[in-house]
Design an enzyme around this catalytic site. Structure first.
Site, PDB file in Angstrom:
ATOM      1  N   LYS A  52       0.836  -1.210   0.000  1.00  0.00           N
ATOM      2  CA  LYS A  52       0.000   0.000   0.000  1.00  0.00           C
ATOM      3  C   LYS A  52       0.867   1.254   0.000  1.00  0.00           C
ATOM      4  O   LYS A  52       0.592   2.211  -0.732  1.00  0.00           O
ATOM      5  CB  LYS A  52      -0.920  -0.003   1.228  1.00  0.00           C
ATOM      6  CG  LYS A  52      -2.057  -1.019   1.149  1.00  0.00           C
ATOM      7  CD  LYS A  52      -2.806  -1.122   2.471  1.00  0.00           C
ATOM      8  CE  LYS A  52      -3.896  -2.191   2.392  1.00  0.00           C
ATOM      9  NZ  LYS A  52      -4.540  -2.466   3.676  1.00  0.00           N
ATOM     10  N   GLN A  96      -4.982  -2.000   9.896  1.00  0.00           N
ATOM     11  CA  GLN A  96      -4.751  -3.319   9.303  1.00  0.00           C
ATOM     12  C   GLN A  96      -5.240  -4.422  10.248  1.00  0.00           C
ATOM     13  O   GLN A  96      -4.862  -4.471  11.415  1.00  0.00           O
ATOM     14  CB  GLN A  96      -3.252  -3.509   9.001  1.00  0.00           C
ATOM     15  CG  GLN A  96      -2.911  -4.776   8.246  1.00  0.00           C
ATOM     16  CD  GLN A  96      -3.553  -4.817   6.863  1.00  0.00           C
ATOM     17  OE1 GLN A  96      -3.605  -3.832   6.156  1.00  0.00           O
ATOM     18  NE2 GLN A  96      -4.044  -5.982   6.479  1.00  0.00           N
ATOM     19  N   ASP A 119     -11.319   2.287   4.298  1.00  0.00           N
ATOM     20  CA  ASP A 119     -11.564   0.848   4.164  1.00  0.00           C
ATOM     21  C   ASP A 119     -13.055   0.562   3.961  1.00  0.00           C
ATOM     22  O   ASP A 119     -13.433  -0.525   3.526  1.00  0.00           O
ATOM     23  CB  ASP A 119     -11.076   0.095   5.410  1.00  0.00           C
ATOM     24  CG  ASP A 119      -9.720  -0.579   5.184  1.00  0.00           C
ATOM     25  OD1 ASP A 119      -9.394  -0.886   4.023  1.00  0.00           O
ATOM     26  OD2 ASP A 119      -8.998  -0.800   6.170  1.00  0.00           O
TER      27      ASP A 119
END
Length: 290
Positions: A52, A96, A119
């Site tokens: 990312k 995460q 997200d």
């Protein structure tokens, strides 16, 4: 049979994003800034976060990686979330997953400012997705829809079968494919680990999205001729044919299933690269105020 090349489409989208970021910077506007929060030393998570950060650099975004030991307390992590919520330079950030067991993922995700939740996991954004309002869509399902769109794969009136019901892939995928949209409008069936006779459903699928998390779960006898198969799974399995001693496979037995398909995603190089560019698209949206 045609391979759906996620790597190629992701590269196209990255170029589109890079061009837009160049225009934004030339106009003296703010550079999009994505933050990734990583707790502990999960190898897969570390690899994913690194990819990312690299993707951000490729398109001209600012990126920050915040790493914390696995013994960080829930209270301390909530303080990190609060600080990121209040930081005007941060457009979007991701937590995460998975988090260590002593930390409530639900509590952490609900504490994230929905306007920075790139997200798309916050209940506010999930609700907007379900009702069709503009929002940040979960990256993997959004990436899959984009693949179908860019390959001009017909979806209207088709039967889409989704295997898996996670909040990250299966459930939002079912919602997106059932929406009234040119690149959706499917009749959707959701199967999962408790569905008896899954094969009965998969054999009906015009579009089969597999996100169950079991290597080679879908075999050739489960897929009808001409189906479109999207494989979300990724697993490391031992191999004596590679230098590393392992190879990557999906939830679909690719070699056996591919000859029956009209389109299929490979693993790796299919859905994975699209997940990352979808996240970047959400970050650009956040920077521009959606």
């Amino acid at each position: 049979m045609e391979l759906i090349d996620g790597k190629k489409i992701a590269a196209q989208i990255k170029q589109e994003l890079a061009d837009e970021v160049s225009r934004i910077k030339a106009a003296g506007m703010k550079t999009p800034h994505l933050v990734a929060v990583l707790v502990g030393n999960d190898g897969a998570s570390e690899t994913y976060v690194a990819s990312k950060v690299k993707a951000c650099q490729e398109v001209g975004f600012k990126s920050t990686e915040l790493c914390y030991d696995s013994d960080i307390t829930e209270e301390q992590l909530l303080a990190v979330v609060d600080k990121l919520n209040k930081d005007d330079d941060v457009d979007g950030y991701i937590m995460q997953l998975p988090l260590p067991k002593h930390i409530s993922e639900e509590k952490i995700l609900q504490a994230i400012d929905p306007d920075k939740d790139v997200d798309g996991f916050h209940p506010c954004n999930v609700g907007k997705m379900v009702t069709g309002l503009p929002t940040y869509l979960p990256a993997t399902p959004a990436g899959i829809v984009e693949l179908l769109r860019r390959y001009n794969i017909p979806t209207r009136g088709k039967h889409c079968v989704v295997i898996g019901r996670s909040n990250i892939v299966g459930t939002p995928m079912a919602v997106l494919m059932s929406r009234k949209d040119e690149h959706a409008d499917c009749t959707v069936t959701m199967c999962h680990s408790r569905t008896p006779n899954i094969k009965e459903f998969t054999l009906q699928a015009d579009i089969l999205v597999v996100a169950l998390g079991k290597p080679h779960f879908v075999t050739a006898d489960m897929v009808k001729e001409g189906a479109v198969v999207i494989d979300v799974g990724i697993h490391r399995i031992p191999s004596d044919k590679t230098k590393s001693g392992f190879r990557l496979v999906g939830d679909v037995d690719f070699d056996a299933v591919a000859p029956k398909c009209s389109y299929i995603t490979p693993v790796p190089g299919g859905v994975g690269p699209m997940t990352i560019v979808s996240l970047l698209q959400n970050t650009l949206k956040a920077c521009k105020g959606l």
